[in-house]
Motif scaffolding. Structure first.
Motif, PDB file in Angstrom:
ATOM      1  N   ALA A 142       0.834  -1.206   0.000  1.00  0.00           N
ATOM      2  CA  ALA A 142       0.000   0.000   0.000  1.00  0.00           C
ATOM      3  C   ALA A 142       0.864   1.249   0.000  1.00  0.00           C
ATOM      4  O   ALA A 142       1.884   1.309   0.696  1.00  0.00           O
ATOM      5  N   GLY A 143       0.436   2.238  -0.799  1.00  0.00           N
ATOM      6  CA  GLY A 143       1.028   3.569  -0.784  1.00  0.00           C
ATOM      7  C   GLY A 143      -0.106   4.570  -0.594  1.00  0.00           C
ATOM      8  O   GLY A 143      -0.891   4.784  -1.515  1.00  0.00           O
ATOM      9  N   LEU A 144      -0.210   5.149   0.595  1.00  0.00           N
ATOM     10  CA  LEU A 144      -1.390   5.922   0.953  1.00  0.00           C
ATOM     11  C   LEU A 144      -1.025   7.316   1.461  1.00  0.00           C
ATOM     12  O   LEU A 144      -0.005   7.508   2.138  1.00  0.00           O
ATOM     13  N   SER A 145      -1.922   8.264   1.183  1.00  0.00           N
ATOM     14  CA  SER A 145      -1.807   9.635   1.676  1.00  0.00           C
ATOM     15  C   SER A 145      -3.193  10.135   2.064  1.00  0.00           C
ATOM     16  O   SER A 145      -4.208   9.595   1.627  1.00  0.00           O
ATOM     17  N   GLY A 146      -3.236  11.184   2.881  1.00  0.00           N
ATOM     18  CA  GLY A 146      -4.512  11.757   3.283  1.00  0.00           C
ATOM     19  C   GLY A 146      -4.813  11.442   4.730  1.00  0.00           C
ATOM     20  O   GLY A 146      -3.909  11.408   5.574  1.00  0.00           O
ATOM     21  N   ALA A 147      -6.099  11.176   5.042  1.00  0.00           N
ATOM     22  CA  ALA A 147      -6.504  10.933   6.423  1.00  0.00           C
ATOM     23  C   ALA A 147      -7.526   9.808   6.486  1.00  0.00           C
ATOM     24  O   ALA A 147      -8.411   9.711   5.640  1.00  0.00           O
ATOM     25  N   ILE A 148      -7.377   8.970   7.511  1.00  0.00           N
ATOM     26  CA  ILE A 148      -8.303   7.867   7.773  1.00  0.00           C
ATOM     27  C   ILE A 148      -8.769   8.003   9.215  1.00  0.00           C
ATOM     28  O   ILE A 148      -7.955   8.185  10.132  1.00  0.00           O
ATOM     29  N   SER A 149     -10.073   7.901   9.437  1.00  0.00           N
ATOM     30  CA  SER A 149     -10.621   8.055  10.777  1.00  0.00           C
ATOM     31  C   SER A 149     -11.681   6.993  11.045  1.00  0.00           C
ATOM     32  O   SER A 149     -12.540   6.744  10.198  1.00  0.00           O
ATOM     33  N   THR A 150     -11.612   6.334  12.221  1.00  0.00           N
ATOM     34  CA  THR A 150     -12.655   5.394  12.655  1.00  0.00           C
ATOM     35  C   THR A 150     -13.103   5.780  14.061  1.00  0.00           C
ATOM     36  O   THR A 150     -12.310   6.289  14.862  1.00  0.00           O
ATOM     37  N   LEU A 151     -14.365   5.516  14.389  1.00  0.00           N
ATOM     38  CA  LEU A 151     -14.920   5.881  15.689  1.00  0.00           C
ATOM     39  C   LEU A 151     -15.367   4.676  16.519  1.00  0.00           C
ATOM     40  O   LEU A 151     -15.485   4.773  17.738  1.00  0.00           O
ATOM     41  N   GLY A 152     -15.665   3.547  15.886  1.00  0.00           N
ATOM     42  CA  GLY A 152     -16.248   2.409  16.589  1.00  0.00           C
ATOM     43  C   GLY A 152     -15.248   1.584  17.383  1.00  0.00           C
ATOM     44  O   GLY A 152     -14.024   1.717  17.241  1.00  0.00           O
ATOM     45  N   GLU A 153     -15.799   0.687  18.218  1.00  0.00           N
ATOM     46  CA  GLU A 153     -14.986  -0.237  19.003  1.00  0.00           C
ATOM     47  C   GLU A 153     -14.342  -1.278  18.073  1.00  0.00           C
ATOM     48  O   GLU A 153     -14.981  -1.809  17.175  1.00  0.00           O
ATOM     49  N   GLY A 154     -13.057  -1.566  18.299  1.00  0.00           N
ATOM     50  CA  GLY A 154     -12.366  -2.572  17.500  1.00  0.00           C
ATOM     51  C   GLY A 154     -12.261  -2.235  16.028  1.00  0.00           C
ATOM     52  O   GLY A 154     -12.107  -3.140  15.203  1.00  0.00           O
ATOM     53  N   ALA A 155     -12.325  -0.949  15.708  1.00  0.00           N
ATOM     54  CA  ALA A 155     -12.270  -0.513  14.306  1.00  0.00           C
ATOM     55  C   ALA A 155     -10.858  -0.024  13.996  1.00  0.00           C
ATOM     56  O   ALA A 155     -10.471   1.084  14.383  1.00  0.00           O
ATOM     57  N   ILE A 156     -10.087  -0.859  13.315  1.00  0.00           N
ATOM     58  CA  ILE A 156      -8.701  -0.520  12.981  1.00  0.00           C
ATOM     59  C   ILE A 156      -8.687   0.502  11.848  1.00  0.00           C
ATOM     60  O   ILE A 156      -9.443   0.388  10.882  1.00  0.00           O
ATOM     61  N   GLY A 157      -7.815   1.492  11.971  1.00  0.00           N
ATOM     62  CA  GLY A 157      -7.748   2.514  10.927  1.00  0.00           C
ATOM     63  C   GLY A 157      -7.197   1.972   9.622  1.00  0.00           C
ATOM     64  O   GLY A 157      -7.822   2.082   8.569  1.00  0.00           O
ATOM     65  N   LEU A 158      -6.024   1.338   9.673  1.00  0.00           N
ATOM     66  CA  LEU A 158      -5.366   0.798   8.483  1.00  0.00           C
ATOM     67  C   LEU A 158      -4.833  -0.587   8.825  1.00  0.00           C
ATOM     68  O   LEU A 158      -3.992  -0.739   9.714  1.00  0.00           O
TER      69      LEU A 158
END
Length: 277
Positions: A142-158
């Motif tokens: 993976a080659g990623l840029s920007g922003a990743i956001s999660t709010l839930g329980e056990g929710a992995i961002g990446l």
């Protein structure tokens, strides 16, 4: 695969339900087929013998490479539900097939089950099938840029993961021989359980960030996001298969008082466990 290092995809994704990934790319190898089972039985005459061999389990399929090159447009990829990962890339090798089980029985039946029956012999040999090897997991990149956001329980961002397939279990054996009812009677068995298949190897996992990448999980003011890793990279080889079990039984004896000799013998070896990937 989505995007390339020279031309990353522009993505924006939001989900609100549980178990709802924003971006999910996956390659899975097919599982190996189970080996054929055998049930062999012989009966009759002064001499009865059987030989049985179970089929080997099939090899699990190798999974392909999974790649994602992306810039999350608008700055955010957002999930709100429990176990709703922001980005999940996964390559999983197929599991090996189970070896074929074997059941073997041999029972001699004397033509004269009395004091005049002078010889009877029962013998069985049984080999169960070996478990198939697990398929290899492919590379995840993976080659990623920007922003990743999660709010839930056990929710992995990446979450990037490569898994080798587990080895198939070795076939089991049930083996029984009866000596019959002759004046001279004997029975013998030879049994070998199937070996467990070896686990598949996992592929490499790579993450690059051409420009800034921000990953946020949970909201501290609302006390959400327990057990939610921001970034998890994982490469795990498959476990080896269990060796086949063996159950044997012999009967050496007669139903008459004139029996002068009886013998029972057995040789049994259970299967070895498979090597891990």
């Amino acid at each position: 695969n989505l995007g390339s290092s020279g031309s990353p995809a522009a993505l924006s994704a939001k989900t609100s339900g549980d178990n709802a990934m924003a971006v999910f790319l996956q390659s899975v190898g097919g599982g190996g087929g189970a080996g054929g089972a055998v049930n062999a039985t012989t009966a009759g005459g002064n001499l009865s013998a059987s030989f049985a061999m179970g089929g080997d389990g099939g090899v699990g399929g190798t999974s392909g490479a999974v790649s994602l090159f992306a810039e999350f447009a608008g700055g955010t990829t957002l999930t709100r539900g429990a176990t709703s990962h922001g980005v999940l890339l996964q390559s999983v090798g197929g599991g090996g097939g189970q070896g074929g089980a074997v059941t073997a029985n041999a029972t001699p039946v004397s033509s004269d089950d009395s004091a005049n029956a002078n010889f009877s012999f029962g013998a069985t040999s049984a080999l169960s099938g070996n478990g198939g090897r697990g398929g290899n997991g492919g590379m995840v990149n993976a080659g990623l840029s920007g922003a990743i956001s999660t709010l839930g329980e056990g929710a992995i961002g990446l979450f990037l993961q490569s898994l080798g397939g587990g080895g198939g279990a070795g076939g089991s054996v049930t083996n029984v021989a009866d000596s019959g009812g002759g004046e001279l009677s004997a029975s013998t068995t030879m049994s070998m359980g199937g070996a467990g298949g070896s686990g598949g190897s996992a592929g490499s996992v790579q993450l690059t960030t051409p420009t800034r990448l921000t990953v946020i999980t949970g909201n501290s003011s609302e006390a959400t996001g327990h057990g939610s890793h921001a970034v998890l990279l994982q490469s795990i080889g498959g476990g080896g298969g269990q060796g086949g079990s063996v159950v044997t039984g012999i009967t050496a004896g007669t139903s008459t008082s004139n029996s002068s000799f009886s013998l029972g013998a057995t040789v049994a070896t259970s299967g070895s466990g498979g090597a891990g990937g």
